[in-house]
Design a protein around this motif. Structure first.
Motif, PDB file in Angstrom:
ATOM      1  N   SER A  39     -22.678   6.375  20.051  1.00 50.43           N
ATOM      2  CA  SER A  39     -23.234   5.023  19.968  1.00 50.43           C
ATOM      3  C   SER A  39     -23.978   4.824  18.648  1.00 50.43           C
ATOM      4  CB  SER A  39     -24.169   4.761  21.147  1.00 50.43           C
ATOM      5  OG  SER A  39     -25.268   5.658  21.126  1.00 50.43           O
ATOM      6  N   ASP A  40     -24.652   5.894  18.161  1.00 54.33           N
ATOM      7  CA  ASP A  40     -25.325   5.810  16.858  1.00 54.33           C
ATOM      8  C   ASP A  40     -24.306   5.593  15.749  1.00 54.33           C
ATOM      9  OD1 ASP A  40     -27.591   6.328  18.265  1.00 54.33           O
ATOM     10  OD2 ASP A  40     -28.017   8.278  17.365  1.00 54.33           O
ATOM     11  N   ILE A  41     -23.188   6.319  15.823  1.00 51.46           N
ATOM     12  CA  ILE A  41     -22.162   6.224  14.786  1.00 51.46           C
ATOM     13  C   ILE A  41     -21.607   4.801  14.698  1.00 51.46           C
ATOM     14  CG2 ILE A  41     -19.782   6.906  14.250  1.00 51.46           C
ATOM     15  CD1 ILE A  41     -21.789   8.949  13.330  1.00 51.46           C
ATOM     16  N   ALA A  42     -21.444   4.148  15.852  1.00 49.70           N
ATOM     17  CA  ALA A  42     -20.920   2.773  15.845  1.00 49.70           C
ATOM     18  C   ALA A  42     -21.851   1.844  15.071  1.00 49.70           C
ATOM     19  CB  ALA A  42     -20.743   2.286  17.284  1.00 49.70           C
ATOM     20  N   ASN A  43     -23.162   1.978  15.276  1.00 51.07           N
ATOM     21  CA  ASN A  43     -24.137   1.146  14.552  1.00 51.07           C
ATOM     22  C   ASN A  43     -24.158   1.495  13.065  1.00 51.07           C
ATOM     23  OD1 ASN A  43     -24.919  -0.204  16.882  1.00 51.07           O
ATOM     24  ND2 ASN A  43     -26.562   1.236  17.331  1.00 51.07           N
ATOM     25  N   ILE A  44     -24.100   2.809  12.773  1.00 46.98           N
ATOM     26  CA  ILE A  44     -24.119   3.244  11.373  1.00 46.98           C
ATOM     27  C   ILE A  44     -22.890   2.713  10.644  1.00 46.98           C
ATOM     28  CG2 ILE A  44     -23.932   5.276   9.874  1.00 46.98           C
ATOM     29  CD1 ILE A  44     -25.562   6.795  12.025  1.00 46.98           C
ATOM     30  N   ARG A  45     -21.730   2.767  11.301  1.00 52.32           N
ATOM     31  CA  ARG A  45     -20.498   2.289  10.677  1.00 52.32           C
ATOM     32  C   ARG A  45     -20.606   0.795  10.337  1.00 52.32           C
ATOM     33  NH1 ARG A  45     -16.834   4.606  13.759  1.00 52.32           N
ATOM     34  NH2 ARG A  45     -15.961   6.035  12.203  1.00 52.32           N
ATOM     35  N   ARG A  46     -21.149  -0.006  11.278  1.00 48.18           N
ATOM     36  CA  ARG A  46     -21.300  -1.444  11.027  1.00 48.18           C
ATOM     37  C   ARG A  46     -22.281  -1.703   9.882  1.00 48.18           C
ATOM     38  NH1 ARG A  46     -20.814  -1.770  16.767  1.00 48.18           N
ATOM     39  NH2 ARG A  46     -23.072  -1.600  17.017  1.00 48.18           N
ATOM     40  N   TRP A  47     -23.379  -0.935   9.862  1.00 43.98           N
ATOM     41  CA  TRP A  47     -24.383  -1.145   8.809  1.00 43.98           C
ATOM     42  C   TRP A  47     -23.813  -0.786   7.441  1.00 43.98           C
ATOM     43  CZ3 TRP A  47     -27.043   1.857   5.229  1.00 43.98           C
ATOM     44  CH2 TRP A  47     -28.154   1.260   4.643  1.00 43.98           C
ATOM     45  N   LEU A  48     -23.130   0.350   7.351  1.00 43.24           N
ATOM     46  CA  LEU A  48     -22.540   0.761   6.076  1.00 43.24           C
ATOM     47  C   LEU A  48     -21.476  -0.235   5.609  1.00 43.24           C
ATOM     48  CD1 LEU A  48     -22.160   4.622   6.620  1.00 43.24           C
ATOM     49  CD2 LEU A  48     -23.680   3.493   4.981  1.00 43.24           C
ATOM     50  N   LYS A  49     -20.703  -0.746   6.546  1.00 43.82           N
ATOM     51  CA  LYS A  49     -19.668  -1.715   6.178  1.00 43.82           C
ATOM     52  C   LYS A  49     -20.288  -2.971   5.579  1.00 43.82           C
ATOM     53  CE  LYS A  49     -15.563  -4.075   7.967  1.00 43.82           C
ATOM     54  NZ  LYS A  49     -14.714  -4.323   9.163  1.00 43.82           N
ATOM     55  N   SER A  50     -21.443  -3.391   6.124  1.00 42.26           N
ATOM     56  CA  SER A  50     -22.125  -4.563   5.571  1.00 42.26           C
ATOM     57  C   SER A  50     -22.642  -4.312   4.161  1.00 42.26           C
ATOM     58  CB  SER A  50     -23.289  -4.971   6.484  1.00 42.26           C
ATOM     59  OG  SER A  50     -24.341  -4.019   6.426  1.00 42.26           O
ATOM     60  N   GLU A  51     -22.743  -3.027   3.792  1.00 42.20           N
ATOM     61  CA  GLU A  51     -23.214  -2.645   2.455  1.00 42.20           C
ATOM     62  C   GLU A  51     -22.059  -2.178   1.564  1.00 42.20           C
ATOM     63  OE1 GLU A  51     -26.237  -3.112   1.489  1.00 42.20           O
ATOM     64  OE2 GLU A  51     -27.182  -3.547   3.428  1.00 42.20           O
ATOM     65  N   GLN A  52     -20.830  -2.494   1.967  1.00 46.31           N
ATOM     66  CA  GLN A  52     -19.622  -2.168   1.186  1.00 46.31           C
ATOM     67  C   GLN A  52     -19.336  -0.668   1.100  1.00 46.31           C
ATOM     68  OE1 GLN A  52     -17.968  -4.980   0.390  1.00 46.31           O
ATOM     69  NE2 GLN A  52     -19.735  -5.995   1.322  1.00 46.31           N
ATOM     70  N   VAL A  53     -19.703   0.071   2.145  1.00 42.90           N
ATOM     71  CA  VAL A  53     -19.413   1.505   2.210  1.00 42.90           C
ATOM     72  C   VAL A  53     -18.742   1.777   3.550  1.00 42.90           C
ATOM     73  CG1 VAL A  53     -20.385   3.833   2.296  1.00 42.90           C
ATOM     74  CG2 VAL A  53     -21.317   2.158   0.704  1.00 42.90           C
ATOM     75  N   LEU A  54     -17.728   2.637   3.557  1.00 43.91           N
ATOM     76  CA  LEU A  54     -16.991   2.939   4.770  1.00 43.91           C
ATOM     77  C   LEU A  54     -17.425   4.281   5.354  1.00 43.91           C
ATOM     78  CD1 LEU A  54     -13.344   1.909   3.771  1.00 43.91           C
ATOM     79  CD2 LEU A  54     -15.018   0.576   5.068  1.00 43.91           C
ATOM     80  N   LEU A  55     -17.535   4.337   6.672  1.00 42.81           N
ATOM     81  CA  LEU A  55     -17.736   5.603   7.372  1.00 42.81           C
ATOM     82  C   LEU A  55     -16.404   5.996   7.990  1.00 42.81           C
ATOM     83  CD1 LEU A  55     -19.497   7.886   8.420  1.00 42.81           C
ATOM     84  CD2 LEU A  55     -20.084   6.454  10.393  1.00 42.81           C
ATOM     85  N   VAL A  56     -15.857   7.108   7.524  1.00 45.70           N
ATOM     86  CA  VAL A  56     -14.518   7.539   7.924  1.00 45.70           C
ATOM     87  C   VAL A  56     -14.637   8.759   8.828  1.00 45.70           C
ATOM     88  CG1 VAL A  56     -12.267   8.316   7.090  1.00 45.70           C
ATOM     89  CG2 VAL A  56     -13.610   6.688   5.731  1.00 45.70           C
ATOM     90  N   SER A  57     -13.765   8.834   9.820  1.00 49.87           N
ATOM     91  CA  SER A  57     -13.708  10.035  10.668  1.00 49.87           C
ATOM     92  C   SER A  57     -12.280  10.548  10.711  1.00 49.87           C
ATOM     93  CB  SER A  57     -14.191   9.718  12.085  1.00 49.87           C
ATOM     94  OG  SER A  57     -13.378   8.740  12.695  1.00 49.87           O
ATOM     95  N   LYS A  58     -12.124  11.868  10.583  1.00 46.37           N
ATOM     96  CA  LYS A  58     -10.806  12.490  10.623  1.00 46.37           C
ATOM     97  C   LYS A  58     -10.853  13.727  11.510  1.00 46.37           C
ATOM     98  CE  LYS A  58      -8.927  10.916   6.178  1.00 46.37           C
ATOM     99  NZ  LYS A  58      -8.303  11.334   4.903  1.00 46.37           N
ATOM    100  N   PRO A  59      -9.867  13.901  12.371  1.00 44.82           N
ATOM    101  CA  PRO A  59      -9.821  15.088  13.251  1.00 44.82           C
ATOM    102  C   PRO A  59      -9.865  16.379  12.437  1.00 44.82           C
ATOM    103  CG  PRO A  59      -8.164  13.474  13.910  1.00 44.82           C
ATOM    104  CD  PRO A  59      -8.720  13.006  12.596  1.00 44.82           C
ATOM    105  N   GLY A  60     -10.679  17.289  12.880  1.00 45.06           N
ATOM    106  CA  GLY A  60     -10.779  18.577  12.200  1.00 45.06           C
ATOM    107  C   GLY A  60     -11.756  18.591  11.045  1.00 45.06           C
ATOM    108  N   LEU A  61     -12.132  17.415  10.542  1.00 49.02           N
ATOM    109  CA  LEU A  61     -13.073  17.318   9.422  1.00 49.02           C
ATOM    110  C   LEU A  61     -14.421  16.767   9.866  1.00 49.02           C
ATOM    111  CD1 LEU A  61     -10.849  16.009   6.471  1.00 49.02           C
ATOM    112  CD2 LEU A  61     -11.801  18.300   6.781  1.00 49.02           C
ATOM    113  N   GLY A  62     -14.381  15.677  10.627  1.00 48.85           N
ATOM    114  CA  GLY A  62     -15.612  15.048  11.050  1.00 48.85           C
ATOM    115  C   GLY A  62     -15.806  13.706  10.372  1.00 48.85           C
TER     116      GLY A  62
END
Length: 607
Positions: A39-62
């Motif tokens: 749930s924290d990650i969902a909020n962080i992803r939205r906040w970063l997107k509003s600041e023109q930065v992407l939060l990416v997740s990939k299996p095996g990497l994180g």
């Protein structure tokens, strides 16, 4: 949208490392489950997107962030600074703020007043106050209630020490950096209230005023020679003293301070604050600001104390600290300075305290037990003092390992020198339980054996020894020889033979005093680490963050003892990076060589 404090901590970790982090790693940061993290990650992803930065997740990497460096650095600075102070408070922060208000002020505060201030129902506040009461009781302070509300009763000194602890728990290294920037460049700094998120406004205003007074009276030489965390403690205690005096709650019996017997920065500030705010100059208040305690007049044999402390921790932790003469030397110097200084702060700000208590709880506890038993002072309750001593044992632990015995070997060859380097590399690399303590020729081996007291002699020639087992091997040791050595070493260890590795120190230059050793290794070491971390935060490899601190402390130690690295692997970094590292060390009067600089870059992300 705003992030919670927990979400801010996670975002700072992602922006600082600029490398992938698994859900388990990020969850451990705030001691939550990976499920809660989602749930924290969902909020962080939205906040970063509003600041023109992407939060990416990939299996095996994180998880990792994608964005240009300028934007990411800007966001990191924002989160470390004012954004952190504006974060919505959680239940723990609310209780902390309530406790600080109760400890600072005498006027009773009603549950209704707290409810209105924090925007929660009254029953929640009552539940908070029940938990606060238990915490106060554990610190020998009472929370009492009447028809007007809740207030605190208890010894003033204990009240203030708890107040300091609560404030310091919210204080970060970034705040310390910004505070010192303000002290060194007051006219260039905006008025930023770093305590706004936790302290009542009245306290914050007084703190800013006192910080300005310190800046005006702090000479350039003093700012370089005084540990920054001592200046923070000084500013904090002056503010607490002032607020409590305004509340008509002083320490002691009201005896007036004789300023003719005092000198220095502290008494100058104390007198100036008294004039500005029309408060009396009291001896007990000055003692509180300047020092928590003075040691007994009984002379303390520091060398004997150091020896007994090392013996106690060695036995309790089952780690051979007693074999490390460098530990004895540095710890004796540290204790000499600490026990002979004119003042000592209980609860002084210590940037190492939290991590040391979490990661080295056994060592921390054993050191505290010894100090409490032998010195019999309140200083045993001072986590800051105990953690600095523990840091010496942690550094020693890196040298002596976890207590594994090794079989001490003398190698006998034709000349005593011929294939020394080759043999050391080959044998030590294949048999970790061996420590080669000397090379000897057929002619001088009796003398070398007497000097080094080995457990085993390995020889390329037939030699006699009545008391020490001898293995004859080929000059360049074959695979069969290695197997024979391994078998013999295992047998000797099973018989209880062997020694802990003996660590010998190089001689200390005569010009370096005990005080200099301590200041350089502890204070300067940490300040160099902070400067490097600030300059290269986007390059440092997050997986080595804890090791990086220890490496820098040991680097400073090697420079002091003229024992810098002679050779390291070639590292592909720009000359500018190498120059920047050298400048940081030179600013602290530490002449570092190229090999040490390149060793530091091993902690950097590869270009």
């Amino acid at each position: 949208m705003q992030l919670t404090k927990r979400e801010i901590d996670t975002t700072i970790e992602l922006l600082s490392s600029r490398s992938s982090k698994t859900a388990v790693e990020l969850a451990a940061l705030n001691k939550i489950s990976p499920r809660t993290l989602k749930s924290d990650i969902a909020n962080i992803r939205r906040w970063l997107k509003s600041e023109q930065v992407l939060l990416v997740s990939k299996p095996g990497l994180g998880y990792f962030v994608e964005g240009d460096d300028v934007t990411c650095k800007k966001l990191l600075s924002q989160l470390l600074g004012t954004e952190r102070l504006c974060a919505p408070i959680d239940a723990e922060m609310r209780k902390k703020q309530m406790m600080i208000q109760l400890l600072l002020f005498e006027k009773p505060i009603s549950s209704t007043s707290f409810s209105d201030e924090y925007g929660v129902v009254k029953n929640t506040i009552i539940f908070d106050l029940q938990q606060i009461k238990a915490l106060f009781t554990a610190n020998e302070i009472q929370l009492v209630a009447n028809h007007l509300g809740f207030r605190v009763k208890g010894e003033e000194r204990k009240r203030r020490l708890l107040l300091e602890k609560l404030i310091q728990e919210n204080f970060t290294d970034y705040d310390l950096f910004m505070m010192m920037s303000k002290l060194n460049h007051l006219e260039k700094e905006e008025v930023i209230n770093y305590f706004e998120s936790i302290l009542p406004q009245a306290f914050s205003v007084y703190y800013e005023s006192i910080l300005k007074l310190i800046a005006m009276r702090l000479s350039e030489q003093m700012s370089h020679n005084t540990p920054y965390f001592e200046l923070f403690t000084l500013a904090l205690r002056l503010t607490i003293s002032l607020v409590r005096l305004i509340e008509d709650c002083s320490i002691g019996n009201g005896k007036v301070l004789d300023v003719t017997n005092c000198s220095g920065l502290t008494v100058s500030l104390f007198c100036e604050i008294g004039k500005i705010y029309h408060q009396p100059l009291l001896q007990a208040e000055y003692d509180y600001v300047y020092s928590d305690l003075s040691f007994s007049n009984t002379s303390i044999n520091v060398l004997d104390l150091t020896s007994r402390m090392i013996a106690f921790v060695t036995e309790a932790a089952q780690i051979p600290f007693n074999e490390d003469s460098i530990l004895f030397q540095n710890l004796a110097a540290h204790l000499t300075l600490s026990l002979e200084r004119t003042h000592h702060y209980i609860n002084g700000y210590n940037p190492f305290l939290k991590e040391i208590k979490e990661n080295e709880r056994l060592l921390f506890t054993r050191v505290r037990q010894f100090v409490g038993r032998e010195l019999n002072l309140d200083i045993a309750r001072d986590g800051s003092f105990i953690s600095y001593i523990t840091l010496h044992f942690m550094t020693s632990k890196e040298r002596v390992g976890n207590g594994e015995r090794k079989i001490r070997v003398v190698y006998v060859c034709a000349t005593g020198l011929g294939v020394t380097s080759f043999l050391q590399q080959k044998i030590n690399g294949m048999i970790s339980e061996i420590e080669i303590v000397g090379f000897a020729s057929v002619l001088n081996y009796p003398r070398i054996v007497t000097q080094t007291e080995p457990d085993l002699i390995i020889s390329a020639f037939p030699v006699d020894s009545q008391d020490i087992p001898v293995l004859q091997v080929k000059p360049l040791t074959s695979e069969k020889d290695i197997q024979l050595i391994q078998k013999t070493v295992a047998s000797l260890l099973a018989q209880g033979k062997g020694h802990f590795p003996i660590i010998k120190s190089t001689s200390v230059p005569q010009a370096v005093s005990a005080q200099d050793i301590n200041q350089e290794t502890i204070v300067k070491g940490f300040m160099v680490y902070e400067a490097l971390k600030q300059s290269f935060q986007d390059r440092l490899r997050s997986e080595f963050s804890e090791g990086f601190l220890l490496h820098i402390l040991l680097t400073v130690h090697r420079i002091m003892f003229d024992a810098q690295y002679e050779e390291t692997a070639t590292v592909a970094v720009s000359n500018q990076v190498l120059d920047d590292i050298e400048v940081i060390f030179s600013q602290h009067d530490l002449p570092i060589n190229d090999y040490e600089i390149r060793a530091i870059t091993e902690y950097f992300i590869k270009s």
